[in-house]
Design an enzyme around this catalytic site. Structure first.
Site, short mmCIF file in Angstrom:
data_model
loop_
_atom_site.label_atom_id
_atom_site.label_comp_id
_atom_site.label_asym_id
_atom_site.label_seq_id
_atom_site.Cartn_x
_atom_site.Cartn_y
_atom_site.Cartn_z
N GLU A 38 -15.72 -15.14 34.55
CA GLU A 38 -17.11 -15.53 34.68
C GLU A 38 -17.76 -15.78 33.31
OE1 GLU A 38 -19.05 -16.31 37.35
OE2 GLU A 38 -20.59 -16.74 35.87
N THR A 82 -20.05 -21.70 39.31
CA THR A 82 -18.75 -21.14 39.72
C THR A 82 -18.11 -21.95 40.84
OG1 THR A 82 -19.61 -18.92 39.29
CG2 THR A 82 -17.51 -19.05 40.41
N HIS A 197 -21.94 -12.01 33.85
CA HIS A 197 -22.85 -13.03 34.40
C HIS A 197 -24.24 -12.81 33.82
CE1 HIS A 197 -25.18 -15.38 37.24
NE2 HIS A 197 -24.06 -15.87 37.76
C1 GP9 Z 1 -21.42 -15.42 42.61
C2 GP9 Z 1 -20.66 -15.88 41.42
C3 GP9 Z 1 -21.57 -16.30 40.31
O1 GP9 Z 1 -20.66 -15.23 43.75
O2 GP9 Z 1 -19.76 -16.85 41.75
O3 GP9 Z 1 -22.05 -17.56 40.52
P1 GP9 Z 1 -22.60 -18.53 39.39
O4 GP9 Z 1 -24.06 -18.22 39.23
O5 GP9 Z 1 -21.88 -18.31 38.11
O6 GP9 Z 1 -22.37 -19.87 39.95
MN MN Z 2 -19.98 -18.47 37.31
#
Ligand code: GP9
Ligand code: MN
Length: 416
Positions: A38, A82, A197
């Site tokens: 992430e 993501t 994140h």
């Molecule tokens: C949430 C994760 C984060 O399930 O995939 O999402 P993002 O904000 O990075 O798209």
């Molecule tokens: Mn992401």
């Protein structure tokens, strides 16, 4: 319609990039674990922040003989973040412009990497401790024919093992390996990490390094949560070894998209020792790590300089399928195999910017990719603009027309 698709299929066949025999099938039959790191950008790899190593485990891993680290690799996501990265790596197509393809096209026919691996005897899944409907994943995963989605219901998530968006990466890794032990083999699974994140908050005891001292809290905390995710990957490798899964499993890691937006250019300029972040720098900051670990091989020596080739997330599908010995000659893909002799180094971003081994194109200007020096616009460069646009345009045609409804990728023929 069928006519348009026939042209696309013929073009794809005449432009096919054949795999290199040295790599094709070297990981045949092995399990594969993809890890979506992430918000992990490439600038943290092999770097220190105020004397503290940011990614000690990954740095050590990428030095090893059985690991490839592509150090000129770019994300190609748009607003779907993501979910776009998942779409791009699964299908070797782009997300849509101005939205999230996971929401707009979840009933399309697709020829995902998961579906392909399923056809080749793999049990396919995604591991992610979030609600199944987030990003509309439950529906899009059906469209991509992923067998099982181990969502938040498959995890023990509580106050103590959570921070920021949810389950912390270390307990996520530990619980995921427990799930893997029960998977039918060979399996192909994608783990979506979460701790690193925005806004990058973490508990004191999970902070293995100090915060940065730019005064921009987001950037300052980012280094600590990247460091935490690095630790989580270390835990994963240890658990895989304990579970007896390690030797028979390929681990592929990629950053899903940037973590630090342009709103934080001042702090980033300080970290990178630059006066300012230019549009060229912003393109270079879209680099994410791409790592392929094939245990007990000498893949690094074989690959030699290929790991410095410019690549992007569209290349993940063909590169990994070929390592697993899965033929893609009938597949319509935007990307090409990074380990192939004729890999296409023209990597177009969703928004019209692009990079090649030699140039960066942004805001209608060309730069030398290695030095950042402005370049004049030669006829040769100009042609790249057309070729880059053709990639996103082709992807849009396929998705907006739901063209794969009419395509039988097993035989490579257009259905009438
Ligand atoms: C949430 C994760 C984060 O399930 O995939 O999402 P993002 O904000 O990075 O798209
Ligand atoms: Mn992401």
């Amino acid at each position: 319609d069928g006519g348009e698709l026939t042209t696309i299929v013929n073009d794809a066949k005449s432009n096919e990039v054949k795999p290199d025999k040295d790599f094709y099938g070297i990981a045949k039959g092995k399990n594969v674990i993809f890890i979506s790191l992430e918000s992990t950008q490439n600038f943290v790899i092999n770097e220190k922040m105020n004397g503290q190593t940011i990614t000690p485990f990954l740095n050590k891993l990428i030095k090893s003989d059985d690991t490839l680290y592509f150090d000129n690799f770019y994300h190609q996501t748009g607003l779907g973040k993501t979910s776009d990265s998942e779409f791009v790596m699964e299908n070797s197509l782009y997300g849509i412009g101005g939205g999230a393809v996971f929401f707009t096209n979840a009933s399309n026919s697709l020829n995902s990497m998961s579906e392909k691996l399923g056809d080749n005897g793999y049990a396919t899944s995604v591991l992610h401790a979030n609600n199944k409907s987030f990003w509309n994943r439950d529906l899009m995963y059906q469209a991509m024919n992923i067998d099982t989605f181990y969502d938040i219901e498959s995890y023990d998530v509580n106050e103590k093992n959570s921070v920021n968006w949810g389950l912390k990466d270390i307990p996520f890794m530990k619980q995921s390996v427990e799930i893997m032990k029960d998977m039918k083999q060979p399996f192909a699974t994608r783990m979506l990490t979460l701790t690193n994140h925005f806004p990058f908050t973490s508990d004191k005891k999970d902070q293995y390094i100090d915060a940065y001292d730019s005064g921009d809290k987001t950037v300052d905390r980012y280094f600590q949560t990247v460091r935490y995710t690095d630790e989580a990957v270390k835990v994963l490798f240890k658990k895989l070894k304990n579970a007896g899964l390690y030797d028979n499993t390929v681990v592929v890691m990629y950053g899903d998209h940037y973590g630090i937006s342009e709103n934080h250019n001042k702090a980033m300029a300080k970290f990178l020792n630059k006066e300012e972040i230019t549009p060229y720098d912003t393109v270079m900051l879209q680099e994410v790590p791409f790592i392929i670990h094939v245990p007990n091989t000498d893949i690094k020596a074989k690959a030699d300089k290929k790991v410095h080739e410019v690549g992007g997330q569209v290349d993940i599908r063909p590169t990994v399928l070929h390592l697993l010995g899965v033929d893609t000659s009938n597949d319509i893909q935007i990307g090409t195999d990074l380990l192939a002799k004729k890999h296409d180094d023209l990597i177009a971003f969703r928004d019209g910017r692009f990079v090649t081994n030699d140039v960066v194109y942004t805001q209608e200007l060309f730069y030398d990719r290695k030095t950042g020096e402005p370049l004049g616009e030669t006829a040769e460069n100009h042609e790249l603009i057309e070729r880059a646009n053709a990639k996103t345009t082709l992807s849009d045609k396929i998705i907006n027309g739901d063209l794969f409804r009419f395509y039988d990728e097993k035989t490579g023929t257009v259905k009438q």
